[in-house]
Design an enzyme around this catalytic site. Structure first.
Site, PDB file in Angstrom:
ATOM      1  N   ASP A 171       2.234  -4.745 -11.155  1.00 22.82           N
ATOM      2  CA  ASP A 171       3.283  -5.373 -10.350  1.00 22.82           C
ATOM      3  C   ASP A 171       3.967  -4.287  -9.523  1.00 22.82           C
ATOM      4  O   ASP A 171       4.259  -3.209 -10.058  1.00 22.82           O
ATOM      5  CB  ASP A 171       4.314  -6.016 -11.302  1.00 22.82           C
ATOM      6  CG  ASP A 171       4.938  -7.274 -10.736  1.00 22.82           C
ATOM      7  OD1 ASP A 171       4.993  -7.397  -9.504  1.00 22.82           O
ATOM      8  OD2 ASP A 171       5.374  -8.130 -11.531  1.00 22.82           O
ATOM      9  N   HIS A 205       5.227  -3.755  -0.660  1.00 23.31           N
ATOM     10  CA  HIS A 205       5.952  -4.341  -1.798  1.00 23.31           C
ATOM     11  C   HIS A 205       5.101  -4.380  -3.063  1.00 23.31           C
ATOM     12  O   HIS A 205       5.628  -4.564  -4.152  1.00 23.31           O
ATOM     13  CB  HIS A 205       6.428  -5.756  -1.442  1.00 23.31           C
ATOM     14  CG  HIS A 205       7.548  -5.753  -0.442  1.00 23.31           C
ATOM     15  ND1 HIS A 205       8.858  -5.928  -0.788  1.00 23.31           N
ATOM     16  CD2 HIS A 205       7.552  -5.543   0.895  1.00 23.31           C
ATOM     17  CE1 HIS A 205       9.621  -5.850   0.292  1.00 23.31           C
ATOM     18  NE2 HIS A 205       8.842  -5.623   1.333  1.00 23.31           N
TER      19      HIS A 205
HETATM   20  P1  ADQ Z   1       6.772 -11.219  -6.271  1.00 24.49           P
HETATM   21  O1  ADQ Z   1       5.383 -10.993  -6.731  1.00 24.49           O
HETATM   22  O2  ADQ Z   1       7.068 -12.571  -5.773  1.00 24.49           O
HETATM   23  O3  ADQ Z   1       7.212 -10.150  -5.185  1.00 24.49           O
HETATM   24  P2  ADQ Z   1       9.101 -10.500  -8.073  1.00 24.49           P
HETATM   25  O4  ADQ Z   1       9.476  -9.103  -7.784  1.00 24.49           O
HETATM   26  O5  ADQ Z   1       9.178 -10.837  -9.498  1.00 24.49           O
HETATM   27  O6  ADQ Z   1       7.653 -10.891  -7.608  1.00 24.49           O
HETATM   28  O7  ADQ Z   1      10.076 -11.408  -7.247  1.00 24.49           O
HETATM   29  C1  ADQ Z   1      10.135 -12.740  -7.449  1.00 24.49           C
HETATM   30  C2  ADQ Z   1      11.450 -13.269  -6.901  1.00 24.49           C
HETATM   31  O8  ADQ Z   1      11.330 -14.659  -6.791  1.00 24.49           O
HETATM   32  C3  ADQ Z   1      12.617 -12.979  -7.827  1.00 24.49           C
HETATM   33  O9  ADQ Z   1      13.760 -12.754  -7.070  1.00 24.49           O
HETATM   34  C4  ADQ Z   1      12.747 -14.279  -8.654  1.00 24.49           C
HETATM   35  O10 ADQ Z   1      14.052 -14.562  -9.051  1.00 24.49           O
HETATM   36  C5  ADQ Z   1      12.259 -15.322  -7.655  1.00 24.49           C
HETATM   37  N1  ADQ Z   1      11.528 -16.412  -8.318  1.00 24.49           N
HETATM   38  C6  ADQ Z   1      10.362 -16.335  -8.972  1.00 24.49           C
HETATM   39  N2  ADQ Z   1       9.996 -17.547  -9.426  1.00 24.49           N
HETATM   40  C7  ADQ Z   1      10.956 -18.400  -9.050  1.00 24.49           C
HETATM   41  C8  ADQ Z   1      11.164 -19.801  -9.208  1.00 24.49           C
HETATM   42  N3  ADQ Z   1      10.311 -20.595  -9.827  1.00 24.49           N
HETATM   43  N4  ADQ Z   1      12.278 -20.331  -8.684  1.00 24.49           N
HETATM   44  C9  ADQ Z   1      13.143 -19.559  -8.024  1.00 24.49           C
HETATM   45  N5  ADQ Z   1      13.019 -18.255  -7.833  1.00 24.49           N
HETATM   46  C10 ADQ Z   1      11.930 -17.676  -8.330  1.00 24.49           C
HETATM   47  C11 ADQ Z   1       6.593  -9.022  -4.525  1.00 24.49           C
HETATM   48  C12 ADQ Z   1       5.853  -8.034  -5.433  1.00 24.49           C
HETATM   49  C13 ADQ Z   1       6.804  -7.526  -6.500  1.00 24.49           C
HETATM   50  C14 ADQ Z   1       8.037  -6.889  -5.849  1.00 24.49           C
HETATM   51  C15 ADQ Z   1       8.661  -7.852  -4.846  1.00 24.49           C
HETATM   52  C16 ADQ Z   1       9.797  -7.200  -4.045  1.00 24.49           C
HETATM   53  O11 ADQ Z   1       4.714  -8.641  -6.026  1.00 24.49           O
HETATM   54  O12 ADQ Z   1       6.159  -6.576  -7.334  1.00 24.49           O
HETATM   55  O13 ADQ Z   1       8.991  -6.588  -6.849  1.00 24.49           O
HETATM   56  O14 ADQ Z   1       7.687  -8.306  -3.910  1.00 24.49           O
HETATM   57  O15 ADQ Z   1       9.413  -6.015  -3.445  1.00 24.49           O
END
Ligand code: ADQ
Length: 490
Positions: A378, A170
C-alpha cells in the site's frame, strides 16, 4: 505570482450541498486558492468512440482533443473532460489498472501487458499535455498526480514547455525485478525523468525509484535525491502523505453518534469491535484478514459472541476481471465465516459495501476498539492515520497495521503485522484485545505526535516548495566530474 495547475485522473468538483470532507481534496484546493489555480482531469464520463477518436496508426498521439468543461469556484478553475470508451478500456482499465497498478503492488501474477493499451495510455497522457500547454503561462507550476500520468511531462517538454512540473506517486514504486516484466519500462522511467520533481510515499519507494533510474537508464546519481539524465536534473524524494489530525479529531467527536447509519454499535456495546475500511482491491489483503479472523475464532472460542468485525468494503474498478473476482470472493468469505461461527444473536462479520459519508466514518472509528489493516502492499494507507486521529484521547483504540503499508514506516507504535502470516495476525489481535489502557495511551500519544509533526499541509507545502526550487545542471558540474574521476581511478 505564478499559478498552480493540478492534474489528476479524477477531479473533486466543488459541491455546495456536500462540503469537501477533508483530506487530499481540501489540501489541494487550499493550495490552488492560495495562488489561484486550475484543476484538470477526467470528469468520470465515458463517451462513445467516433472516427476522430479511435486509435489507429495515423491518429495515435495526434490531434483529437476533447471538449473541456469549465467550472469556476472562487480562485479555482476546474477543467474536466470525458474519456472515450476506447480510452476508458485501454488507458484506465488497461494499462493504468491492469499493468501499472499490479506492477506497483508487486502482483506479477495479475500483470498483463498489451501494446495497444500502452499506446492509448500515451495518447491520453499526450492529450492532457496539450491541454496543459493551452492553459499554462511559462511561470506556472504544474503538479501531476499518480500512476495514470507517468508520461505527461515528456509530452509537455516536446511541446516546448519549460515549466516546473512535479509528479507525486500515491501508490508504491515497483522493484526492478517487476519493472523488467514491462516491455516499455525503460521508456516509462525515461518519461519520469522529464519531471523536475518525483515524490514518493516512503524512503523505500524513493530508493526503488532511484534504483530504476540509475539501473534501467544509467542515469547519474548526483546526490541522495538527485539524478541527472540527458541534461536534466530530477529530484526523487519521499513525501509521506498525511491527514489533518485536528480536524479529524473534531469531526469524529461530533459525529460519534451517527453510528446507527451504518452499524448498530449500540447493540454491540458489550463486545469488542474491529473496524476494517477498504476499497475492494487485492492490494488491501482483505481475504488474508478474514482468514486470520476465522483462525482467531477457532483458537479462542471464548470470544464467540464477544467480538465482531465491522467491515466497510466498497467495490471499485468493476469493469476489470480481477476486481469482479475479488468482490465475489470477499462476499463469499464473509458468508462462509458467518455460516461457520454465527449464533442466533451474533454475526462475527458485519460487512457493508456502502460508501460511507466521511463524518460518519470518523465517528465510527472513534467508537471501535481496534482498526485492522492488512495491506499486502500500500502506498500509505490513510485509514491507519484517520483511525488514530479519530480516537478518544482518554480511551483510545488499538491499530493493527501491516508492515507492507507505507504508513508502517512512520507508525511503528502500532501493532505491526505480516499479513501473509496468519498466526502473526491472530496473535496481534489477541494482544490488541488484551492491551491495558496505559499501553494504549502511550502508543496513541506517540502516534498522534507523528501525525501532527508532518500533516497533510506539510506534505503539500514541502512538495510545492521543493518543486519551486531551481536545480541547474551547472550547479552540479563539479561533483559530477569528481564522481567520474573517482570511478576512473577504481
Ligand atoms: P486508496 O488505495 O484509496 O488510496 P487509502 O489511503 O486507504 O487508500 O485511502 C482511502 C480513503 O478513502 C480514506 O480516506 C478512507 O477514509 C476513504 N474510504 C475508503 N473506503 C471508504 C468507504 N467505503 N466509504 C467512505 N470512505 C472510504 C491511494 C493509495 C494509498 C494512499 C492514498 C493517498 O492506494 O496507498 O494512501 O492513495 O495517497
Amino acid at each position: 505570482m505564478s499559478k498552480l495547475i493540478v492534474l489528476s485522473n479524477r477531479v473533486s468538483l466543488p459541491n455546495p450541498d456536500k462540503p469537501a470532507a477533508g483530506g487530499l481534496a481540501v489540501a489541494l484546493q487550499d493550495a490552488l486558492t492560495e495562488t489561484g489555480g486550475i484543476w484538470l482531469g477526467w470528469n468520470g464520463d465515458i463517451i462513445p468512440d467516433s472516427r476522430d477518436t479511435s486509435a489507429d496508426e495515423n491518429t495515435s498521439h495526434a490531434a483529437y482533443q476533447p471538449q473541456f468543461g469549465q467550472v469556476v469556484d472562487g480562485k479555482i478553475e476546474y477543467l474536466t473532460c470525458p474519456l472515450t470508451q476506447n480510452q476508458y478500456d485501454q488507458y484506465y482499465c488497461g494499462f493504468a489498472n491492469n499493468t501499472l497498478w499490479p506492477a506497483m503492488h508487486e502482483r506479477q501474477d495479475l500483470l498483463e501487458y498489451n501494446p495497444a493499451e500502452f499506446e492509448t495510455y500515451q495518447q491520453v497522457n499526450a492529450l492532457f499535455a496539450r491541454q496543459l500547454k493551452a492553459i499554462a503561462q511559462p511561470d506556472d507550476v504544474i503538479w501531476v498526480h499518480d500512476y495514470h500520468f507517468f508520461s505527461v511531462a515528456r509530452y509537455c517538454r516536446e511541446l516546448g514547455m519549460d515549466n516546473k512540473i512535479g509528479f507525486f506517486l500515491h501508490i508504491p514504486f515497483a522493484p526492478l525485478s517487476i519493472w523488467q516484466c514491462i516491455p516499455t519500462a525503460e521508456r516509462l522511467i525515461q518519461d519520469l525523468c522529464h519531471y523536475d520533481l518525483v515524490g514518493l510515499q516512503t524512503d523505500y519507494d524513493q530508493s526503488l525509484c532511484m534504483q530504476a533510474c540509475t539501473t534501467l537508464l544509467k542515469a547519474q546519481k548526483i546526490q541522495h535525491s538527485l539524478v541527472s539524465y540527458q541534461q536534466r536534473i530530477t529530484t526523487i524524494k519521499c513525501y509521506p502523505i498525511g491527514i489533518n489530525p485536528a480536524q479529524i479529531q473534531q469531526v469524529a467527536k461530533k459525529h460519534a453518534n451517527d453510528r446507527q447509519d451504518v452499524f448498530d454499535l449500540k447493540a454491540l456495546k458489550h463486545q469488542k469491535t474491529i473496524i476494517g475500511v477498504d476499497r475492494i482491491d487485492y492490494s488491501k489483503g482483505i481475504l488474508e484478514r478474514f482468514d486470520a479472523f476465522a483462525a482467531f475464532l477457532e483458537q479462542y472460542p471464548q470470544y464467540h459472541r464477544r467480538i465482531t468485525e465491522l467491515q466497510i468494503a466498497c467495490p471499485c474498478r468493476m469493469d476489470i476481471l480481477a476486481y469482479q473476482r475479488l468482490f465475489r470472493q470477499v462476499n463469499q468469505t464473509v458468508e462462509k465465516i458467518n455460516d461457520t461461527f454465527a449464533q442466533h444473536d451474533w454475526l462475527p462479520i458485519d460487512c457493508t459495501n456502502e460508501v460511507v459519508p466521511h463524518e460518519t466514518l470518523m465517528g465510527l472509528y472513534r467508537l471501535t476498539d481496534i482498526c485492522w489493516i492488512s495491506s499486502l502492499r500500500d502506498g500509505m494507507n490513510l485509514v491507519a492515520k484517520e483511525y488514530i486521529a479519530a480516537q478518544d484521547p482518554e480511551n483510545p483504540g488499538v491499530l493493527i497495521l501491516s508492515k507492507y503499508a507505507g504508513a508502517a514506516e512512520q507508525m511503528q507504535q502500532a501493532l505491526i503485522v505480516d499479513p501473509t502470516d496468519t498466526q502473526d495476525m491472530v496473535n496481534a489481535l489477541k494482544t490488541a484485545i488484551d492491551m491495558p489502557l496505559e499501553e494504549r495511551l502511550s502508543r496513541y500519544q506517540q502516534l498522534m505526535q507523528g501525525l501532527t509533526t508532518f500533516d497533510i499541509n506539510d506534505w503539500r507545502n514541502q512538495f510545492l516548495s521543493d518543486l519551486r526550487k531551481n536545480h541547474q545542471l551547472e550547479n552540479f558540474k563539479q561533483p559530477i566530474r569528481a564522481v567520474n574521476t573517482a570511478y576512473q581511478l577504481l
